[in-house]
Design a protein around this motif. Structure first.
Motif, PDB file in Angstrom:
ATOM      1  N   LYS A  33       0.720  -1.376  -0.013  1.00  0.00           N
ATOM      2  CA  LYS A  33       0.104   0.133   0.052  1.00  0.00           C
ATOM      3  C   LYS A  33       0.716   1.293  -0.021  1.00  0.00           C
ATOM      4  CE  LYS A  33      -4.015   2.127   2.172  1.00  0.00           C
ATOM      5  NZ  LYS A  33      -5.002   2.263   3.226  1.00  0.00           N
ATOM      6  N   SER A  34       1.952   1.202   0.801  1.00  0.00           N
ATOM      7  CA  SER A  34       2.718   2.530   0.899  1.00  0.00           C
ATOM      8  C   SER A  34       3.382   2.955  -0.313  1.00  0.00           C
ATOM      9  CB  SER A  34       3.686   2.448   1.877  1.00  0.00           C
ATOM     10  OG  SER A  34       4.629   1.536   1.872  1.00  0.00           O
ATOM     11  N   VAL A  35       3.957   1.985  -1.157  1.00  0.00           N
ATOM     12  CA  VAL A  35       4.601   2.324  -2.317  1.00  0.00           C
ATOM     13  C   VAL A  35       3.404   2.560  -3.590  1.00  0.00           C
ATOM     14  CG1 VAL A  35       6.640   1.278  -1.997  1.00  0.00           C
ATOM     15  CG2 VAL A  35       5.043  -0.308  -3.008  1.00  0.00           C
ATOM     16  N   HIS A  36       2.406   2.005  -3.506  1.00  0.00           N
ATOM     17  CA  HIS A  36       1.262   2.391  -4.219  1.00  0.00           C
ATOM     18  C   HIS A  36       0.802   3.710  -4.190  1.00  0.00           C
ATOM     19  CE1 HIS A  36      -2.387   1.865  -6.669  1.00  0.00           C
ATOM     20  NE2 HIS A  36      -2.985   2.274  -5.506  1.00  0.00           N
ATOM     21  N   VAL A  37       0.489   4.143  -2.847  1.00  0.00           N
ATOM     22  CA  VAL A  37      -0.003   5.638  -2.749  1.00  0.00           C
ATOM     23  C   VAL A  37       1.115   6.506  -2.874  1.00  0.00           C
ATOM     24  CG1 VAL A  37      -1.813   4.660  -0.942  1.00  0.00           C
ATOM     25  CG2 VAL A  37       0.270   5.615  -0.049  1.00  0.00           C
ATOM     26  N   LYS A  38       2.195   6.404  -2.678  1.00  0.00           N
ATOM     27  CA  LYS A  38       3.446   7.123  -2.972  1.00  0.00           C
ATOM     28  C   LYS A  38       3.758   7.111  -4.528  1.00  0.00           C
ATOM     29  CE  LYS A  38       5.496   6.447   1.341  1.00  0.00           C
ATOM     30  NZ  LYS A  38       6.836   5.803   2.072  1.00  0.00           N
ATOM     31  N   ASN A  39       3.030   6.339  -5.441  1.00  0.00           N
ATOM     32  CA  ASN A  39       3.431   6.116  -6.837  1.00  0.00           C
ATOM     33  C   ASN A  39       4.993   6.070  -7.156  1.00  0.00           C
ATOM     34  OD1 ASN A  39       0.621   6.854  -8.095  1.00  0.00           O
ATOM     35  ND2 ASN A  39       1.348   9.017  -7.457  1.00  0.00           N
ATOM     36  N   GLN A  40       5.266   4.886  -6.392  1.00  0.00           N
ATOM     37  CA  GLN A  40       6.727   4.291  -6.608  1.00  0.00           C
ATOM     38  C   GLN A  40       6.685   3.164  -7.023  1.00  0.00           C
ATOM     39  OE1 GLN A  40       7.460   4.599  -2.022  1.00  0.00           O
ATOM     40  NE2 GLN A  40       9.043   6.360  -2.601  1.00  0.00           N
ATOM     41  N   ILE A  41       5.699   2.667  -7.957  1.00  0.00           N
ATOM     42  CA  ILE A  41       5.706   1.351  -8.547  1.00  0.00           C
ATOM     43  C   ILE A  41       5.687   1.497  -9.872  1.00  0.00           C
ATOM     44  CG2 ILE A  41       4.190  -0.761  -9.197  1.00  0.00           C
ATOM     45  CD1 ILE A  41       2.764  -0.139  -6.516  1.00  0.00           C
ATOM     46  N   ARG A  42       6.828   0.952 -10.649  1.00  0.00           N
ATOM     47  CA  ARG A  42       7.014   0.933 -12.193  1.00  0.00           C
ATOM     48  C   ARG A  42       6.011   0.039 -12.486  1.00  0.00           C
ATOM     49  NH1 ARG A  42      10.034   2.744 -16.378  1.00  0.00           N
ATOM     50  NH2 ARG A  42      10.794   1.321 -17.815  1.00  0.00           N
ATOM     51  N   ASP A  67      19.375   1.493 -10.821  1.00  0.00           N
ATOM     52  CA  ASP A  67      19.890   2.960 -11.049  1.00  0.00           C
ATOM     53  C   ASP A  67      18.885   3.998 -10.687  1.00  0.00           C
ATOM     54  OD1 ASP A  67      22.248   1.626 -12.228  1.00  0.00           O
ATOM     55  OD2 ASP A  67      21.336   2.039 -14.517  1.00  0.00           O
ATOM     56  N   ALA A  68      17.564   3.637 -10.250  1.00  0.00           N
ATOM     57  CA  ALA A  68      16.739   4.407  -9.941  1.00  0.00           C
ATOM     58  C   ALA A  68      17.029   4.968  -8.651  1.00  0.00           C
ATOM     59  CB  ALA A  68      15.202   4.317 -10.309  1.00  0.00           C
ATOM     60  N   ASP A  69      16.376   6.196  -8.211  1.00  0.00           N
ATOM     61  CA  ASP A  69      16.318   6.727  -6.964  1.00  0.00           C
ATOM     62  C   ASP A  69      15.129   6.044  -6.163  1.00  0.00           C
ATOM     63  OD1 ASP A  69      15.504   7.975  -4.721  1.00  0.00           O
ATOM     64  OD2 ASP A  69      16.123   9.920  -5.170  1.00  0.00           O
ATOM     65  N   PRO A  70      15.446   5.284  -5.108  1.00  0.00           N
ATOM     66  CA  PRO A  70      14.008   4.696  -4.582  1.00  0.00           C
ATOM     67  C   PRO A  70      12.988   5.664  -4.271  1.00  0.00           C
ATOM     68  CG  PRO A  70      16.054   3.972  -3.493  1.00  0.00           C
ATOM     69  CD  PRO A  70      16.270   5.163  -4.260  1.00  0.00           C
ATOM     70  N   ALA A  71      12.931   6.959  -4.103  1.00  0.00           N
ATOM     71  CA  ALA A  71      11.813   7.643  -3.844  1.00  0.00           C
ATOM     72  C   ALA A  71      11.227   7.967  -5.120  1.00  0.00           C
ATOM     73  CB  ALA A  71      12.517   9.022  -3.299  1.00  0.00           C
ATOM     74  N   ASP A  72      11.747   7.651  -6.244  1.00  0.00           N
ATOM     75  CA  ASP A  72      10.746   7.773  -7.501  1.00  0.00           C
ATOM     76  C   ASP A  72      10.467   6.240  -7.956  1.00  0.00           C
ATOM     77  OD1 ASP A  72      11.514  10.386  -7.886  1.00  0.00           O
ATOM     78  OD2 ASP A  72      13.499   9.931  -8.664  1.00  0.00           O
ATOM     79  N   ILE A  73      11.166   5.212  -7.803  1.00  0.00           N
ATOM     80  CA  ILE A  73      10.821   3.877  -8.165  1.00  0.00           C
ATOM     81  C   ILE A  73      11.338   2.903  -7.094  1.00  0.00           C
ATOM     82  CG2 ILE A  73      10.933   2.264  -9.906  1.00  0.00           C
ATOM     83  CD1 ILE A  73      11.723   3.998 -11.964  1.00  0.00           C
ATOM     84  N   ASP A  74      10.468   2.545  -6.374  1.00  0.00           N
ATOM     85  CA  ASP A  74      10.811   1.442  -5.336  1.00  0.00           C
ATOM     86  C   ASP A  74      10.587   0.189  -5.483  1.00  0.00           C
ATOM     87  OD1 ASP A  74      11.866   1.453  -2.459  1.00  0.00           O
ATOM     88  OD2 ASP A  74       9.949   0.472  -2.225  1.00  0.00           O
ATOM     89  N   THR A  75       9.909  -0.178  -6.463  1.00  0.00           N
ATOM     90  CA  THR A  75       9.402  -1.524  -7.066  1.00  0.00           C
ATOM     91  C   THR A  75       8.876  -1.423  -8.343  1.00  0.00           C
ATOM     92  OG1 THR A  75       8.602  -3.589  -6.534  1.00  0.00           O
ATOM     93  CG2 THR A  75       7.334  -1.669  -6.235  1.00  0.00           C
ATOM     94  N   THR A  76       9.177  -2.538  -8.947  1.00  0.00           N
ATOM     95  CA  THR A  76       8.781  -2.589 -10.535  1.00  0.00           C
ATOM     96  C   THR A  76       7.869  -3.934 -10.701  1.00  0.00           C
ATOM     97  OG1 THR A  76      10.847  -1.469 -11.290  1.00  0.00           O
ATOM     98  CG2 THR A  76       9.545  -2.894 -13.018  1.00  0.00           C
ATOM     99  N   LEU A  77       6.881  -3.747 -11.511  1.00  0.00           N
ATOM    100  CA  LEU A  77       5.963  -4.955 -11.926  1.00  0.00           C
ATOM    101  C   LEU A  77       6.322  -5.030 -13.309  1.00  0.00           C
ATOM    102  CD1 LEU A  77       2.548  -4.376 -10.166  1.00  0.00           C
ATOM    103  CD2 LEU A  77       4.556  -5.877  -9.476  1.00  0.00           C
ATOM    104  N   LEU A  78       6.830  -6.133 -13.944  1.00  0.00           N
ATOM    105  CA  LEU A  78       7.135  -6.559 -15.378  1.00  0.00           C
ATOM    106  C   LEU A  78       6.222  -7.254 -15.760  1.00  0.00           C
ATOM    107  CD1 LEU A  78       8.885  -6.194 -17.892  1.00  0.00           C
ATOM    108  CD2 LEU A  78      10.336  -8.005 -17.075  1.00  0.00           C
ATOM    109  N   ILE A  79       5.238  -6.958 -16.461  1.00  0.00           N
ATOM    110  CA  ILE A  79       3.913  -7.660 -16.835  1.00  0.00           C
ATOM    111  C   ILE A  79       4.167  -8.198 -18.407  1.00  0.00           C
ATOM    112  CG2 ILE A  79       1.681  -7.332 -17.230  1.00  0.00           C
ATOM    113  CD1 ILE A  79       2.079  -4.409 -15.800  1.00  0.00           C
TER     114      ILE A  79
END
Length: 188
Positions: A33-42, A67-79
Motif C-alpha cells: 500500500k505505501s509504495v502504491h499511494v506514493k506512486n513508487q511502482i513502475r 539505477d533509480a532513486d528509490p523515492a521515485d521507483i521503489d519496485t517494478t512490476l514487469l507484466i
C-alpha cells in the motif's frame, strides 16, 4: 508489432485492479500500500513473445530499478501479456531470472517475486484457493529492493506470519468469494 495504446491501457488497468483489489485490498502484502499511494511502482509491459525476449526486458528493468532513486521507483512490476502463459515455462524463466540477478551482481540488492494466472504452490492442486495469493491477470515478475523489504519487515513485526495469514484469508474467502471480490471495483 507494438501493442496499441488501448491494449497497453487494458493490461495496466487489469494489473492495477489486481494490485489494489487483491494484493492491497485483501492485505496479501502489507508493504504494497505505501509504495502504491506514493506512486513508487513502475509498471513495465514486456512485448516479448518468448522467454528470451522476456529475459532481455527483465535485464533492462533490473538495470532501471537498480539505477533509480528509490523515492521515485521503489519496485517494478514487469507484466508479460504475450509470453510465458504456460506456468511450467514461467517457472523455467524464474530459474534464468535468478541466475541473471546473480550475473548482474544485484543479488542482495534486488530480488524477484513471482505471480502468474496459473500460479501453483508445490504440493497443491491447481484449483486450491491458496494458489490465488500469487495469481495475477498476466505473468508478472515483481522486482523488489532488498533494503525496502528489510525496512518493511522491521515495521511489520509478524512478517514471517504473512504466508500463513494469507492462506487463512483465502480459505475464509473461498473460490466464489474470491471471484466476487475481484469482480468489484477497486477502492483507491
Amino acid at each position: 508489432m507494438s501493442l496499441s495504446a488501448e491494449t497497453r491501457e487494458s493490461i495496466l488497468s487489469a494489473t492495477r485492479h489486481w494490485l489494489t483489489r487483491a494484493v492491497i485490498g485483501l492485505n496479501l502484502c502489507p508493504f504494497a500500500k505505501s509504495v502504491h499511494v506514493k506512486n513508487q511502482i513502475r509498471y513495465a509491459i514486456s512485448e516479448a513473445t518468448n522467454m528470451e525476449g522476456v529475459l532481455v526486458d527483465l535485464e533492462a528493468e533490473l538495470r532501471t530499478l537498480a539505477d533509480a532513486d528509490p523515492a521515485d521507483i521503489d519496485t517494478t512490476l514487469l507484466i508479460i501479456p504475450d509470453a510465458l502463459a504456460d506456468f511450467l515455462e514461467y517457472n523455467d524463466c524464474l530459474f534464468f531470472a535468478d541466475r541473471m540477478l546473480k550475473q548482474m551482481r544485484l543479488e542482495g540488492e534486488l530480488q524477484i517475486a513471482s505471480f502468474h494466472p496459473q500460479y501453483q504452490f508445490d504440493g497443491t492442486a491447481p484449483d486450491d484457493i491458496e494458489n490465488y495469493t500469487n495469481r495475477a491477470p498476466y505473468p508478472v515478475l515483481h522486482l523488489l529492493r532488498e533494503a525496502s523489504i528489510e525496512r518493511a519487515v522491521e515495521a511489520f513485526p509478524d512478517a514471517a506470519d504473512i504466508y500463513e495469514r494469507n492462506q487463512e484469508t483465502m480459505q475464509r474467502l473461498g473460490l466464489d468469494g474470491w471471484r466476487k471480490w475481484m469482480s468489484e471495483p477497486a477502492k483507491d
